[in-house]
Design a protein around this motif. Structure first.
Motif, PDB file in Angstrom:
ATOM      1  N   ASN A 165       0.894  -1.250   0.155  1.00  0.00           N
ATOM      2  CA  ASN A 165       0.000  -0.145   0.072  1.00  0.00           C
ATOM      3  C   ASN A 165       0.949   1.021  -0.029  1.00  0.00           C
ATOM      4  OD1 ASN A 165      -2.482  -1.436   0.210  1.00  0.00           O
ATOM      5  ND2 ASN A 165      -2.014  -1.775   2.198  1.00  0.00           N
ATOM      6  N   HIS A 166       2.088   1.140  -0.360  1.00  0.00           N
ATOM      7  CA  HIS A 166       2.960   2.163  -0.388  1.00  0.00           C
ATOM      8  C   HIS A 166       3.403   2.484  -1.789  1.00  0.00           C
ATOM      9  CE1 HIS A 166       3.030   0.911   3.949  1.00  0.00           C
ATOM     10  NE2 HIS A 166       3.825   2.137   4.128  1.00  0.00           N
ATOM     11  N   VAL A 167       3.838   3.840  -1.866  1.00  0.00           N
ATOM     12  CA  VAL A 167       4.734   4.255  -3.125  1.00  0.00           C
ATOM     13  C   VAL A 167       6.131   4.324  -2.698  1.00  0.00           C
ATOM     14  CG1 VAL A 167       5.092   6.298  -4.838  1.00  0.00           C
ATOM     15  CG2 VAL A 167       2.568   5.821  -4.128  1.00  0.00           C
ATOM     16  N   LEU A 168       6.819   3.439  -3.460  1.00  0.00           N
ATOM     17  CA  LEU A 168       8.170   3.366  -3.006  1.00  0.00           C
ATOM     18  C   LEU A 168       8.885   4.260  -3.925  1.00  0.00           C
ATOM     19  CD1 LEU A 168       8.408  -0.536  -2.494  1.00  0.00           C
ATOM     20  CD2 LEU A 168       8.022   1.466  -0.873  1.00  0.00           C
ATOM     21  N   THR A 169      10.049   5.163  -3.384  1.00  0.00           N
ATOM     22  CA  THR A 169      10.603   6.103  -3.924  1.00  0.00           C
ATOM     23  C   THR A 169      11.941   5.673  -4.505  1.00  0.00           C
ATOM     24  OG1 THR A 169      11.733   7.081  -2.309  1.00  0.00           O
ATOM     25  CG2 THR A 169       9.599   8.235  -2.651  1.00  0.00           C
ATOM     26  N   TYR A 170      12.730   6.382  -5.429  1.00  0.00           N
ATOM     27  CA  TYR A 170      13.813   5.834  -5.610  1.00  0.00           C
ATOM     28  C   TYR A 170      14.879   5.707  -4.561  1.00  0.00           C
ATOM     29  CZ  TYR A 170      18.828   6.353  -7.138  1.00  0.00           C
ATOM     30  OH  TYR A 170      20.007   6.264  -7.279  1.00  0.00           O
ATOM     31  N   ASP A 171      14.858   6.472  -3.757  1.00  0.00           N
ATOM     32  CA  ASP A 171      15.622   6.461  -2.397  1.00  0.00           C
ATOM     33  C   ASP A 171      15.618   5.202  -1.699  1.00  0.00           C
ATOM     34  OD1 ASP A 171      17.054   8.707  -3.227  1.00  0.00           O
ATOM     35  OD2 ASP A 171      15.862  10.084  -1.900  1.00  0.00           O
ATOM     36  N   VAL A 172      14.144   4.883  -1.381  1.00  0.00           N
ATOM     37  CA  VAL A 172      13.676   3.947  -0.462  1.00  0.00           C
ATOM     38  C   VAL A 172      14.089   2.503  -1.083  1.00  0.00           C
ATOM     39  CG1 VAL A 172      11.852   2.535   0.347  1.00  0.00           C
ATOM     40  CG2 VAL A 172      11.822   5.006   0.596  1.00  0.00           C
ATOM     41  N   ILE A 173      13.854   2.382  -2.514  1.00  0.00           N
ATOM     42  CA  ILE A 173      14.238   1.219  -3.304  1.00  0.00           C
ATOM     43  C   ILE A 173      15.591   0.958  -3.187  1.00  0.00           C
ATOM     44  CG2 ILE A 173      14.165  -0.167  -5.505  1.00  0.00           C
ATOM     45  CD1 ILE A 173      11.558   1.533  -5.937  1.00  0.00           C
ATOM     46  N   ALA A 174      16.467   2.131  -3.630  1.00  0.00           N
ATOM     47  CA  ALA A 174      17.720   1.977  -3.686  1.00  0.00           C
ATOM     48  C   ALA A 174      18.575   1.554  -2.317  1.00  0.00           C
ATOM     49  CB  ALA A 174      18.466   2.977  -4.172  1.00  0.00           C
ATOM     50  N   GLY A 175      17.988   2.097  -1.367  1.00  0.00           N
ATOM     51  CA  GLY A 175      18.567   1.903   0.087  1.00  0.00           C
ATOM     52  C   GLY A 175      18.184   0.487   0.420  1.00  0.00           C
ATOM     53  N   ASN A 176      17.044  -0.052   0.189  1.00  0.00           N
ATOM     54  CA  ASN A 176      16.888  -1.346   0.600  1.00  0.00           C
ATOM     55  C   ASN A 176      17.384  -2.326  -0.398  1.00  0.00           C
ATOM     56  OD1 ASN A 176      14.409  -1.761   2.731  1.00  0.00           O
ATOM     57  ND2 ASN A 176      14.127   0.305   1.533  1.00  0.00           N
ATOM     58  N   ILE A 177      17.835  -2.314  -1.152  1.00  0.00           N
ATOM     59  CA  ILE A 177      18.176  -3.273  -2.302  1.00  0.00           C
ATOM     60  C   ILE A 177      19.557  -3.258  -2.620  1.00  0.00           C
ATOM     61  CG2 ILE A 177      17.770  -4.344  -4.548  1.00  0.00           C
ATOM     62  CD1 ILE A 177      14.832  -3.820  -4.220  1.00  0.00           C
ATOM     63  N   TRP A 178      20.175  -1.880  -2.735  1.00  0.00           N
ATOM     64  CA  TRP A 178      21.617  -1.795  -3.187  1.00  0.00           C
ATOM     65  C   TRP A 178      22.451  -1.508  -2.216  1.00  0.00           C
ATOM     66  CZ3 TRP A 178      17.796  -1.449  -6.724  1.00  0.00           C
ATOM     67  CH2 TRP A 178      17.979  -1.845  -8.253  1.00  0.00           C
ATOM     68  N   ASP A 179      24.001  -1.608  -2.202  1.00  0.00           N
ATOM     69  CA  ASP A 179      24.718  -1.130  -1.092  1.00  0.00           C
ATOM     70  C   ASP A 179      25.090   0.103  -1.679  1.00  0.00           C
ATOM     71  OD1 ASP A 179      25.048  -3.812   0.173  1.00  0.00           O
ATOM     72  OD2 ASP A 179      26.606  -4.447  -1.401  1.00  0.00           O
ATOM     73  N   LEU A 180      25.589   1.012  -0.564  1.00  0.00           N
ATOM     74  CA  LEU A 180      25.581   2.572  -1.010  1.00  0.00           C
ATOM     75  C   LEU A 180      26.734   2.765  -1.894  1.00  0.00           C
ATOM     76  CD1 LEU A 180      25.900   3.750   2.874  1.00  0.00           C
ATOM     77  CD2 LEU A 180      23.821   4.148   1.234  1.00  0.00           C
ATOM     78  N   GLU A 181      27.726   1.767  -2.086  1.00  0.00           N
ATOM     79  CA  GLU A 181      28.848   2.035  -2.972  1.00  0.00           C
ATOM     80  C   GLU A 181      28.316   1.762  -4.405  1.00  0.00           C
ATOM     81  OE1 GLU A 181      29.123  -0.018  -0.515  1.00  0.00           O
ATOM     82  OE2 GLU A 181      30.420   1.001   1.029  1.00  0.00           O
ATOM     83  N   ARG A 182      27.081   1.032  -4.470  1.00  0.00           N
ATOM     84  CA  ARG A 182      26.592   0.531  -5.919  1.00  0.00           C
ATOM     85  C   ARG A 182      25.149   1.018  -6.263  1.00  0.00           C
ATOM     86  NH1 ARG A 182      28.610  -6.155  -6.045  1.00  0.00           N
ATOM     87  NH2 ARG A 182      30.794  -5.614  -5.624  1.00  0.00           N
ATOM     88  N   THR A 183      24.924   2.177  -5.601  1.00  0.00           N
ATOM     89  CA  THR A 183      23.529   2.763  -5.899  1.00  0.00           C
ATOM     90  C   THR A 183      23.400   2.934  -7.271  1.00  0.00           C
ATOM     91  OG1 THR A 183      23.619   3.781  -3.714  1.00  0.00           O
ATOM     92  CG2 THR A 183      22.114   4.669  -5.300  1.00  0.00           C
ATOM     93  N   PRO A 184      21.990   2.391  -7.968  1.00  0.00           N
ATOM     94  CA  PRO A 184      21.980   2.651  -9.414  1.00  0.00           C
ATOM     95  C   PRO A 184      21.686   4.056  -9.585  1.00  0.00           C
ATOM     96  CG  PRO A 184      20.021   1.559  -8.262  1.00  0.00           C
ATOM     97  CD  PRO A 184      21.089   1.791  -7.204  1.00  0.00           C
ATOM     98  N   THR A 185      21.671   4.381 -10.994  1.00  0.00           N
ATOM     99  CA  THR A 185      21.163   5.472 -11.329  1.00  0.00           C
ATOM    100  C   THR A 185      19.782   5.362 -11.528  1.00  0.00           C
ATOM    101  OG1 THR A 185      21.350   4.962 -13.668  1.00  0.00           O
ATOM    102  CG2 THR A 185      23.469   6.123 -12.537  1.00  0.00           C
ATOM    103  N   PRO A 186      18.833   6.524 -11.601  1.00  0.00           N
ATOM    104  CA  PRO A 186      17.216   6.384 -11.929  1.00  0.00           C
ATOM    105  C   PRO A 186      17.167   5.492 -13.173  1.00  0.00           C
ATOM    106  CG  PRO A 186      17.845   8.651 -10.977  1.00  0.00           C
ATOM    107  CD  PRO A 186      19.200   7.815 -11.206  1.00  0.00           C
ATOM    108  N   GLY A 187      17.843   5.882 -14.283  1.00  0.00           N
ATOM    109  CA  GLY A 187      17.829   4.943 -15.316  1.00  0.00           C
ATOM    110  C   GLY A 187      18.219   3.653 -15.295  1.00  0.00           C
TER     111      GLY A 187
END
Length: 266
Positions: A41-63
């Motif tokens: 029931n949530h809208v997941l932002t780019y920051d939320v998705i990236a923070g939960n799935i990727w390491d800080l060193e490997r954060t993906p670009t929005p693309g």
């Protein structure tokens, strides 16, 4: 287990299915889908998705994230998912498509077929399905080991050829298939000639309530074969010990009577 309409994620095995069809996902796609189902029931932002799935060193670009979402959508379509269940909320992020609450609750009532199959196997239960003419229409792999005549346990063969235990009770089976009876059981059937067969078997016969009650030719009976050896052997031992205890008490009582002078005079 996470469930969304016909979509299911088994958290322990990491198996994803849509309407019992396996969904082929790579690791990131699996993590994305799991995250969406955990927060339906949530809208997941780019920051939320990236923070939960990727390491800080490997954060993906929005693309890059859009490419992963696109790949996830394609994998779901390949598994016959007709709708794009992951919606884009422009300028914010992504969310699961909103479902009717009743539809959600209905889809969560039953586990997927492979879960039921694994459960039956773990409980030493096999099954087969027969039509109104007692012809085998479907069967599990291990059901042959529950018959004294395994060579006759094949699709297209009469049930009674492989399981003569059902000869003479066809009227009862017919009442189950026409839903006069809810179900029928045979318990404690002992082994005969097949060395692979359990010593004792329980048979459970149930009808398919989902079928049209007016179309007898399409009705099926499902017969579940349960390994009851452990219970029956335990029960026999219990009865044997009970009898031995009774005989011992009777023997001691009789000896007491022999030593009793009053009892002897009687």
């Amino acid at each position: 287990m996470l469930v969304y309409d016909k979509l299911t994620i088994d958290i322990e095995s990491h198996i994803v299915t849509y309407d019992d069809t396996p969904v082929d996902l790579n690791h990131k796609q699996y993590c994305l889908l799991k995250l969406f189902l955990e927060y339906p029931n949530h809208v997941l932002t780019y920051d939320v998705i990236a923070g939960n799935i990727w390491d800080l060193e490997r954060t993906p670009t929005p693309g890059n994230l859009r490419a992963h979402i696109k790949g996830l959508r394609k994998a779901l379509r390949d598994a016959n998912c007709e709708d794009d269940i992951i919606e884009t909320v422009h300028g914010i992020g992504y969310r699961l498509k909103n479902l009717n609450i009743n539809k959600q609750s209905q889809s969560a009532k039953l586990p997927p077929a492979y879960v039921i199959k694994n459960f039956l196997a773990s409980q030493s239960i096999e099954y087969l399905a027969i039509d109104q003419n007692w012809i085998i229409q479907n069967l599990s792999e291990g059901v042959v080991n529950y018959s004294d005549y395994p060579e006759f346990i094949k699709i297209g063969m009469p049930l009674q050829e492989g399981f003569p235990e059902f000869i003479g009770i066809e009227d009862i089976l017919l009442k189950v298939i026409t839903k006069e009876y809810e179900s029928f059981e045979l318990k404690g059937i002992a082994r005969a000639s097949n060395p692979n067969r359990p010593e004792y078997i329980n048979f459970h016969v149930v009808n398919d309530k989902s079928q049209d009650p007016d179309k007898l030719e399409k009705k099926l009976l499902f017969i579940f074969f349960e390994n009851a050896s452990e219970y029956m052997i335990y029960k026999q031992r219990f009865v044997q010990r009970e009898n031995e205890t009774y005989l011992l008490l009777e023997y001691r009582d009789n000896e007491g009577r022999m030593d009793d002078p009053i009892a002897t005079q009687d």
